[in-house]
Design an enzyme around this catalytic site. Structure first.
Site, PDB file in Angstrom:
ATOM      1  N   ASP A  16       0.858  -1.162   0.000  1.00  0.00           N
ATOM      2  CA  ASP A  16       0.000   0.000   0.000  1.00  0.00           C
ATOM      3  C   ASP A  16       0.912   1.235   0.000  1.00  0.00           C
ATOM      4  OD1 ASP A  16      -2.414   1.624   0.533  1.00  0.00           O
ATOM      5  OD2 ASP A  16      -1.466   1.890   2.495  1.00  0.00           O
ATOM      6  N   ALA A  17       0.385   2.371  -0.451  1.00  0.00           N
ATOM      7  CA  ALA A  17       1.216   3.576  -0.531  1.00  0.00           C
ATOM      8  C   ALA A  17       0.999   4.513   0.646  1.00  0.00           C
ATOM      9  CB  ALA A  17       0.944   4.310  -1.845  1.00  0.00           C
ATOM     10  N   TYR A  18      -0.233   5.007   0.794  1.00  0.00           N
ATOM     11  CA  TYR A  18      -0.503   6.100   1.725  1.00  0.00           C
ATOM     12  C   TYR A  18      -0.654   5.597   3.162  1.00  0.00           C
ATOM     13  CZ  TYR A  18      -1.100   8.613  -2.592  1.00  0.00           C
ATOM     14  OH  TYR A  18      -0.877   9.169  -3.829  1.00  0.00           O
ATOM     15  N   ARG A  47      -7.791  12.881   6.484  1.00  0.00           N
ATOM     16  CA  ARG A  47      -7.544  11.469   6.221  1.00  0.00           C
ATOM     17  C   ARG A  47      -8.812  10.638   6.448  1.00  0.00           C
ATOM     18  NH1 ARG A  47      -5.057   7.723   3.221  1.00  0.00           N
ATOM     19  NH2 ARG A  47      -4.330   5.929   4.414  1.00  0.00           N
ATOM     20  N   SER A 123      -2.327   0.772  -4.856  1.00  0.00           N
ATOM     21  CA  SER A 123      -2.837   1.900  -4.080  1.00  0.00           C
ATOM     22  C   SER A 123      -4.160   2.433  -4.614  1.00  0.00           C
ATOM     23  CB  SER A 123      -1.801   3.025  -4.100  1.00  0.00           C
ATOM     24  OG  SER A 123      -2.300   4.211  -3.525  1.00  0.00           O
ATOM     25  N   ASN A 124      -4.910   3.043  -3.707  1.00  0.00           N
ATOM     26  CA  ASN A 124      -6.086   3.817  -4.097  1.00  0.00           C
ATOM     27  C   ASN A 124      -5.715   5.039  -4.922  1.00  0.00           C
ATOM     28  OD1 ASN A 124      -8.075   2.242  -2.878  1.00  0.00           O
ATOM     29  ND2 ASN A 124      -8.127   3.454  -0.992  1.00  0.00           N
TER      30      ASN A 124
END
Length: 229
Positions: A16-18, A47, A123-124
């Site tokens: 995942d990124a964030y 967030r 990622s989203n």
């Protein structure tokens, strides 16, 4: 920390990124002085709404890309916390394209690259957002793939998102080690069939959801020993 021998058999690591590779709160910290003490609260609201609206849009069948959701969530957060500066809004959005990577990320990915595993982000984030974050962190040469949910038009934890990694890497779920700092994402990925390591950076309790991570670590640099076990 829990251990699972099946992690050693994985052939790729998907991140995942964030919140996992990139610190989502670093954008607001960069401009904390302009927020009059509301920085932490505004960042938390930003967030929260960013994530909530991805889930709700998925349920509603009303997809918008993550950049649009991120901007809308910032508008909500700024209104809730009493800020209406157009200039500050733009500076915060610009900063979101240059989020700081967590300090251990670059070295850990280099170590993982040496194991011969494929490395990818799932990622989203919209493709342009992810390209900017990866470039800012200097990770372009380390990652084999940077995959966005935009290829399937729905957000995590929908199974079609996780299947995207399998399709692109040419691997079954059981051969992929998936890493996320988001508990809901870790459970969703485990329910799909990935070998999941939850990066619990902030000592959060486990989610009460289907799927169970095989291991829980505090920071990404604890991963290489797990994969070698």
């Amino acid at each position: 920390m829990s251990h699972a021998g099946s992690l050693a058999e994985t052939r790729a690591c998907v991140f995942d990124a964030y919140g996992t590779l990139f610190d989502v709160h670093s954008a607001v910290r960069r401009h904390a002085g302009a927020l009059g003490g509301a920085g932490d609260s505004l960042s938390a609201t930003w967030r929260q709404k960013q994530l909530e609206w991805t889930w709700l849009r998925s349920l509603m069948g009303a997809h918008a890309d993550f950049w649009a959701v991120t901007a809308a969530a910032l508008d909500y957060a700024m209104e809730r916390h009493g800020h209406d500066s157009v200039d500050l809004r733009q500076r915060l959005l610009d900063a979101y394209l240059e989020l700081e990577p967590y300090p251990e990320v670059a070295d850990t990915l280099t170590q993982l690259r040496a194991t011969g595993r494929g490395l990818a982000v799932l990622s989203n984030g919209a493709p342009s957002m992810l390209a900017a974050a990866v470039a800012n962190a200097g990770l372009q040469q380390t990652l084999d793939h940077v995959l966005s949910v935009e290829e399937v038009g729905i957000y995590k934890p929908d199974a079609r998102v996780y299947q995207l990694a399998c399709d692109r890497l040419g691997l079954p779920p059981s051969a992929i080690c998936f890493l996320s700092s988001n508990g809901w994402d870790a459970h969703g990925a485990a329910h799909f069939g990935f070998q999941v390591v939850w990066i619990n950076r902030f000592d959060q309790p486990a989610e009460r959801l289907p799927g169970r991570p095989l291991a829980v670590i505090r920071t990404l640099d604890a991963l290489p020993p797990l994969l070698a076990a």
